[in-house]
Each structure stands twice: as structure tokens, then as C-alpha cells.
Design an enzyme around this catalytic site. Structure first.
Site, PDB file in Angstrom:
ATOM      1  N   GLY A 161      79.442  22.180  71.689  1.00  0.00           N
ATOM      2  CA  GLY A 161      79.172  21.281  72.812  1.00  0.00           C
ATOM      3  C   GLY A 161      77.735  20.839  72.952  1.00  0.00           C
ATOM      4  O   GLY A 161      77.304  20.461  74.047  1.00  0.00           O
ATOM      5  N   ARG A 221      70.426  28.070  59.769  1.00  0.00           N
ATOM      6  CA  ARG A 221      70.242  26.684  60.190  1.00  0.00           C
ATOM      7  C   ARG A 221      69.756  25.858  59.003  1.00  0.00           C
ATOM      8  O   ARG A 221      68.994  26.354  58.157  1.00  0.00           O
ATOM      9  CB  ARG A 221      69.196  26.690  61.296  1.00  0.00           C
ATOM     10  CG  ARG A 221      68.867  25.361  61.916  1.00  0.00           C
ATOM     11  CD  ARG A 221      69.868  24.987  62.939  1.00  0.00           C
ATOM     12  NE  ARG A 221      69.400  23.922  63.803  1.00  0.00           N
ATOM     13  CZ  ARG A 221      70.225  23.089  64.438  1.00  0.00           C
ATOM     14  NH1 ARG A 221      71.539  23.199  64.300  1.00  0.00           N
ATOM     15  NH2 ARG A 221      69.756  22.165  65.242  1.00  0.00           N
ATOM     16  N   SER A 278      67.975  24.029  68.034  1.00  0.00           N
ATOM     17  CA  SER A 278      69.426  24.028  68.257  1.00  0.00           C
ATOM     18  C   SER A 278      69.771  24.546  69.643  1.00  0.00           C
ATOM     19  O   SER A 278      68.985  25.262  70.265  1.00  0.00           O
ATOM     20  CB  SER A 278      70.082  24.934  67.211  1.00  0.00           C
ATOM     21  OG  SER A 278      71.454  25.089  67.476  1.00  0.00           O
ATOM     22  N   SER A 279      70.958  24.199  70.103  1.00  0.00           N
ATOM     23  CA  SER A 279      71.476  24.777  71.347  1.00  0.00           C
ATOM     24  C   SER A 279      72.559  25.826  71.075  1.00  0.00           C
ATOM     25  O   SER A 279      73.085  26.422  72.013  1.00  0.00           O
ATOM     26  CB  SER A 279      72.072  23.680  72.229  1.00  0.00           C
ATOM     27  OG  SER A 279      71.095  22.734  72.559  1.00  0.00           O
ATOM     28  N   THR A 327      81.158  21.070  66.981  1.00  0.00           N
ATOM     29  CA  THR A 327      80.630  22.260  66.331  1.00  0.00           C
ATOM     30  C   THR A 327      81.780  23.246  66.441  1.00  0.00           C
ATOM     31  O   THR A 327      82.796  22.923  67.035  1.00  0.00           O
ATOM     32  CB  THR A 327      79.379  22.700  67.107  1.00  0.00           C
ATOM     33  OG1 THR A 327      78.386  21.720  66.900  1.00  0.00           O
ATOM     34  CG2 THR A 327      78.853  24.054  66.715  1.00  0.00           C
ATOM     35  N   THR A 383      78.004  24.452  62.434  1.00  0.00           N
ATOM     36  CA  THR A 383      78.142  23.026  62.741  1.00  0.00           C
ATOM     37  C   THR A 383      77.706  22.114  61.610  1.00  0.00           C
ATOM     38  O   THR A 383      76.914  22.512  60.750  1.00  0.00           O
ATOM     39  CB  THR A 383      77.304  22.686  63.999  1.00  0.00           C
ATOM     40  OG1 THR A 383      77.618  21.370  64.428  1.00  0.00           O
ATOM     41  CG2 THR A 383      75.809  22.768  63.739  1.00  0.00           C
ATOM     42  N   ASP A 437      68.963  16.549  65.393  1.00  0.00           N
ATOM     43  CA  ASP A 437      68.566  17.559  66.390  1.00  0.00           C
ATOM     44  C   ASP A 437      67.047  17.678  66.522  1.00  0.00           C
ATOM     45  O   ASP A 437      66.539  18.268  67.471  1.00  0.00           O
ATOM     46  CB  ASP A 437      69.152  18.935  66.038  1.00  0.00           C
ATOM     47  CG  ASP A 437      70.588  19.082  66.530  1.00  0.00           C
ATOM     48  OD1 ASP A 437      71.041  18.230  67.303  1.00  0.00           O
ATOM     49  OD2 ASP A 437      71.241  20.069  66.139  1.00  0.00           O
TER      50      ASP A 437
HETATM   51  O1  DON Z   1      72.593  22.791  66.987  1.00  0.00           O
HETATM   52  C1  DON Z   1      72.882  22.082  67.943  1.00  0.00           C
HETATM   53  O2  DON Z   1      72.457  22.258  69.063  1.00  0.00           O
HETATM   54  C2  DON Z   1      73.849  20.930  67.738  1.00  0.00           C
HETATM   55  N1  DON Z   1      73.750  20.460  66.385  1.00  0.00           N
HETATM   56  C3  DON Z   1      75.211  21.383  68.088  1.00  0.00           C
HETATM   57  C4  DON Z   1      76.183  20.260  67.969  1.00  0.00           C
HETATM   58  C5  DON Z   1      77.423  20.485  68.704  1.00  0.00           C
HETATM   59  O3  DON Z   1      77.639  21.461  69.365  1.00  0.00           O
HETATM   60  C6  DON Z   1      78.379  19.352  68.569  1.00  0.00           C
HETATM   61  N2  DON Z   1      79.622  19.693  69.065  1.00  0.00           N
HETATM   62  N3  DON Z   1      79.978  19.822  70.083  1.00  0.00           N
END
Ligand code: DON
Length: 543
Positions: free
Chosen positions: A447, A78, A425-426, A354, A372, A396
Site C-alpha cells: 500500500g 531493497r 521505502s514505506s 506490493t 515489491t 521511490d
Molecule cells: O517501497 C515502497 O514504499 C513502495 N515501493 C511500496 C509500493 C507499494 O506498496 C505498492 N503497492 N501497494
């Protein structure tokens, strides 16, 4: 979309050329890590909206050096906040007239982790030389490839903001127009960067000419990333989150991902409800899912952050008595209220930028990688001379306390911005193991926060609902993230289901396609089945 052929190995990725690079590596004798690293570099070339050198991600693997004694590992690559970042930097930027500083332009970027992550994984668990796994990406960058329709469309959607940055405009919009669909797209600067990485490894990116390009651009554009920030960057191996679902066990990403903990929580809460095949896609099941999602996101947003900076109360969050007590408050046909858990009701913006890829090799090793730039094409700043885009991952964080981020998430002080800290993060790369510890499935999707709820629904499909891999992915998805107190229904959820959910007391809203799932699952009768989500433009490649 589905490829039921049984083969010695398989790759599912959001872009077909990159998927193919992965199986070429498997055919040359590489293991799942070699293939995953090759796919990661290839996506950085062929899928610039999300594939990246300038972003970050997570890897979850079930791998063994001798391909026998497998163990589960995770790697956190990350992005981290620059050393000069502060908790109020985005509030101050907003007061100074720049409310989108966490999303667009130089201040939005965390220190990239992807190159460190890919090369660390290769060194620890791979078998091949750097050149062998990176060269396919280098050739795609140097010689070019046909611009896919999807990326062409995405470029047009982001055109206005991308044109603000000269090097970005020159690369993607020569003569002011997006590179046309089918036109050969060459990226010579990116090819040179890849050559530096092949020659010097991690130092080829974080030190020397490429690093200089980043630092010069940061100074020019008022960004914070310094030479020291780049030199200090490290990927971190972390202990996976494990939990069981039916007879299988699940291995997923720990903080700074919220994915593993939320998946474990939702799974435990749902365990007290009897559900089976006939419940799939029913309003009753969607309701239960919404309720466990609500509880889990309340915890996520309140308690989680970078474990190297804040104490994440993982034990409390995974405490089964507490989860059972929460589950016991769920009413069968009546929605709870998020207001009691958290306050506010901000909007949720949609974004699917992502990318995830899944790999299984002939030895049974499995690797799940989600990576991402955050938003599509990240912060839209392409590093001049180095040919890659930077992320806007700083959004984020709890960038502006009390305000929703790009994904409508309202987060707490545990996720406040701080120097050298990773934003929560997700992203939830996940592996499903059979009772003997063999890899049964490799899962993941983009997502934003819907990553967690989507991976959960696919896990549920494969295990408790007994769905095929194809149906697990294609079944209409729902999403609840506590705040806003709204149940998001994918457009394919029938109106009658929505009506019942409204009767249960859910405020419902429609969303277009959720996710771009890349699943590989082992089935009893068809061997390995790969599913590249028909919602996206990827493919499954078999070695
Ligand atoms: O890490 C995360 O949770 C976000 N930066 C993820 C972003 C993402 O999934 C965008 N696309 N759909």
C-alpha cells in the site's frame, strides 16, 4: 479469511498457492525462514503483479538456528540505483519529453535485490537446501497453474502499458488478450531462470546467462543496469528498530525503510493519550491518529534516505522528549496544518501492488516479508529469455524534486537519486513480541505509504484496543501523510464519522480498500489465528 485452527505453523499470503507452498515446507520440517523463502519464490511465479525476482524487499524475523535462542534480525534486499544513475536523470528525461521515465520502461528499474535477499536469508537462518525451497516455484512455472481472477483483472488494468513491451505482451497477452481466468498459465523461461538459481545460487541470477539477458535488455531499451551493477549487488543485514507498545515490544525495519521509525514515533506520540477498546473506530481516535501520522510523515519525507549514503538522524527522530513535545501540541478536536511543516498539496494515486507474507513455525519463529516491484507489474518490462518483470522502484526516490511520486509523497534531498543508493521505502514488515520475547504476531501489508499507517492501526488494534486479529485487520482504516494535508478515509468509514472529522478541521477524501494485510497472531484462547485480508485474494494455510 480467518483460520482459527491451532497448528504447528501457519502462513498468510496474498495468493493461496504460494501460501500452500509455505506450509508444505513447514510440514517437510523446514523452519519459518525456509518457508518464507519458498513463499517468496512461489509468489514470483503465481502473483506476477507484485511477487518477483526482479524487485526487492525487506525481511524481519525472530529466529534462532537451534530454535531456542531466538534473536531478531532484519535483511534489506531493497533495489539499488544503477551505477550510472544521477540526481537529475528524471528531470532531464522529463525535459526530453519522457515524464514517466521513473515509472515505465527501462530507466525506472533499480538493480533487483530479491534473489540475493531470499538466498542470503536461506543461507544465514534457513535449514534446507536451495532445491527443496525453490522447486515448488519451479514446478508452478513449468507446469503452470490456473490464472487467478485477481491477476487476470490486474493484467487488464495494466494492459495498455504492458503491451508496449514485446516479451511482456507475449507472456501475459498471447494473441493480444490477457491470459483468461482459470486458463493454465505456464512460464517456461521463468522456470529456466529458477533452475539456474537452484544450480548456482546468487550467481545464477547476478552472473551468467540470466544476468546477460538483463544486460542485453537494458542496452536494447536504454536502461542503465550494467554487469557490474548486478555483480556488486548485496543484501544487508541491519539492526532492527525496536519500541514498546502497551506491554509488548515491536521489531520493525530500519532505514532505508521509513516504516520502523514512523511506527515508533507514532506509538510514542499516541502513548500520552488514554485510549481503550471503546475508542476503536471513533472519530476522536481517527483524529489523534491523523495528527501523529502528520508529524511522522513530515519527518519521514524530510530526513530519511539510504543510511549508507546519507546520515539519518535516527536518534533525534526517536528522541522521546521531542516526540512528547510534538504530541503535546495535538488538540483533541482540532486538526493542525501541514503547511507549517511542509509545503504543497499534490494528489495521491492509489496502488496496492506490493505484497506481504507472514510465517510462524512450530518452534515459534516468526518471519515477516514485504516485497515489491513498486507499481503493478513494475516497469512492465519482462526480461526476454529470463521470464520475469523488472521493478520501477526508482520512482521511490525524490525522482523529480518538489514533485509528488506515484504515492503523492513529496520527498527531500536525503532521498535524492545517486549511484548504488537505495530508495527510501514505506514497506514495514513487523513482528510483535510478548514481554518474554516470544513472537505474538507477524504483520505486514502492501500500500505504499499507507503500509506504515495500516500496520500501525493493526498494531494498535492488537495491543491498546484489545481487538481480535480479524477485527484489527478488517476495521476501517484511515491514512494521513502530511502532504497532501488531507485525511484519507477508507470507504467503510461511516459518513457520520467523516462529518465529525470535518468539524475538527480535516479535509477528508475517500479511498477504496486500503491494503492487503497478512497477519498471524497468537491469541490466549484460540492459539494461532491467521488473517488474510478480505480486501485481497489471499489465504491462510495451516501446517
Ligand atoms: O517501497 C515502497 O514504499 C513502495 N515501493 C511500496 C509500493 C507499494 O506498496 C505498492 N503497492 N501497494
Amino acid at each position: 479469511m480467518a483460520n482459527p485452527k491451532k497448528g504447528p505453523g501457519m502462513v498468510a499470503a496474498a495468493e493461496p498457492l504460494a501460501a500452500r507452498v509455505g506450509t508444505d515446507i513447514l510440514q517437510q520440517g523446514g523452519n519459518a525462514i525456509d518457508a518464507a523463502v519458498a513463499v517468496g519464490f512461489a509468489l514470483a511465479v503465481t502473483y506476477p503483479a507484485a511477487g518477483n525476482l526482479g524487485g526487492g524487499g525487506f525481511l524481519v524475523g525472530s529466529i534462532g538456528r537451534d530454535n531456542k535462542q531466538r534473536s531478531e534480525v532484519t535483511l534489506d534486499f531493497r533495489e539499488v540505483a544503477p551505477g550510472a544513475a544521477t540526481a537529475d536523470m528524471y528531470t532531464r528525461a522529463a525535459e526530453a519529453g519522457n515524464p514517466s521515465a521513473s515509472l515505465l520502461g527501462h530507466l525506472a528499474s533499480g538493480v533487483p535485490g530479491s534473489v540475493s535477499g531470499m538466498l542470503t536469508a536461506l543461507e544465514r537462518w534457513g535449514t534446507m537446501a536451495r532445491r527443496q525451497v525453490i522447486e515448488p516455484a519451479l514446478l508452478l512455472a513449468r507446469d503452470g497453474f490456473q490464472m487467478p481472477a485477481r491477476t487476470h483483472r490486474m493484467l487488464n488494468s495494466s494492459k495498455e502499458s504492458m503491451l508496449r513491451f514485446e516479451a511482456t505482451a507475449e507472456t501475459f497477452f498471447p494473441n493480444g488478450k490477457a491470459i483468461g481466468e482459470g486458463q493454465i498459465f505456464r512460464q517456461p523461461d521463468l522456470a529456466r531462470t529458477l533452475e539456474f538459481i537452484i544450480e548456482r545460487g546468487i550467481a545464477g541470477f547476478y552472473d551468467g546467462e540470466v544476468a546477460d539477458h538483463i544486460i542485453i535488455e537494458m542496452k536494447r531499451g536504454g536502461g542503465l543496469i550494467s554487469a557490474k551493477d548486478l555483480l556488486d549487488y548485496r543484501s544487508v543485514e541491519r539492526k532492527p528498530i525496536r519500541f514498546s507498545i502497551s506491554n509488548s515490544s515491536v521489531v520493525s525495519m530500519p532505514p532505508p525503510s521509513s516504516g520502523g521509525i514512523c511506527l515508533a514515533q507514532m506509538s510514542r506520540m499516541l502513548a500520552r493519550f488514554n485510549i481503550g477498546t471503546t475508542d476503536a473506530e471513533s472519530p476522536q481516535l481517527y483524529h489523534l491518529l491523523a495528527e501523529v501520522m502528520r508529524f511522522s510523515f513530515a519527518d519521514r519525507n524530510q530526513y530519511l534516505g539510504d543510511p549508507d549514503h546519507v546520515t539519518c538522524p535516527v536518534k533525534m527522530l526517536l528522541d522521546t522528549e521531542r516526540l512528547d513535545r510534538l504530541a503535546g501540541t495535538i488538540q483533541r478536536s482540532s486538526a493542525a496544518s501541514s503547511a507549517k511543516l511542509l509545503k504543497g498539496s499534490p494528489p495521491v494515486k492509489e496502488s496496492e501492488q506490493t505484497t506481504h507474507y507472514s510465517v510462524i513455525d512450530s518452534h515459534g519463529n516468526g518471519v515477516a516479508v514485504t516485497t515489491t516491484l513498486n507499481g503493478a507489474f513494475g516497469n512492465k518490462v519482462l526480461v526476454p529469455g529470463a521470464g520475469f518483470l523488472l521493478n520501477n522502484e526508482m520512482d521511490d526516490f525524490t525522482a523529480r524534486p518538489g514533485e509528488p511520486n506515484l504515492f503523492g509523497l513529496v520527498q527531500g534531498s536525503a532521498n535524492a537519486v545517486a549511484a548504488a543508493k537505495r530508495p527510501l521505502s514505506s514497506m514495514s514488515p513487523t513482528i510483535l513480541l510478548d514481554p518474554d520475547g516470544n513472537v505474538d504476531a507477524v504483520l505486514g501489508t502492501p500500500g505504499g505509504p499507507t503500509i506504515i499507517t495500516n500496520v500501525f492501526q493493526v498494531l494498535l488494534g492488537l495491543t491498546r484496543l484489545g481487538l481480535s486479529p480479524e477485527n484489527s485487520v478488517t476495521a476501517p482504516k484511515i491514512h494521513h501523510q502530511c502532504v497532501p494535508d488531507r485525511l484519507f478515509l477508507e470507504s467503510s468509514v461511516p459518513t457520520s464519522t467523516e462529518q465529525t472529522l470535518r468539524k475538527f478541521g480535516h479535509e477528508c477524501a475517500r479511498r477504496s480498500a486500503i491494503g492487503d494485510f497478512q497477519l498471524i497472531a497468537r491469541t490466549a484462547h484460540r492459539g494461532l489465528v491467521g488473517v488474510s485480508d478480505p480486501r485481497g485474494g489471499g489465504s491462510v494455510s495451516t501446517a
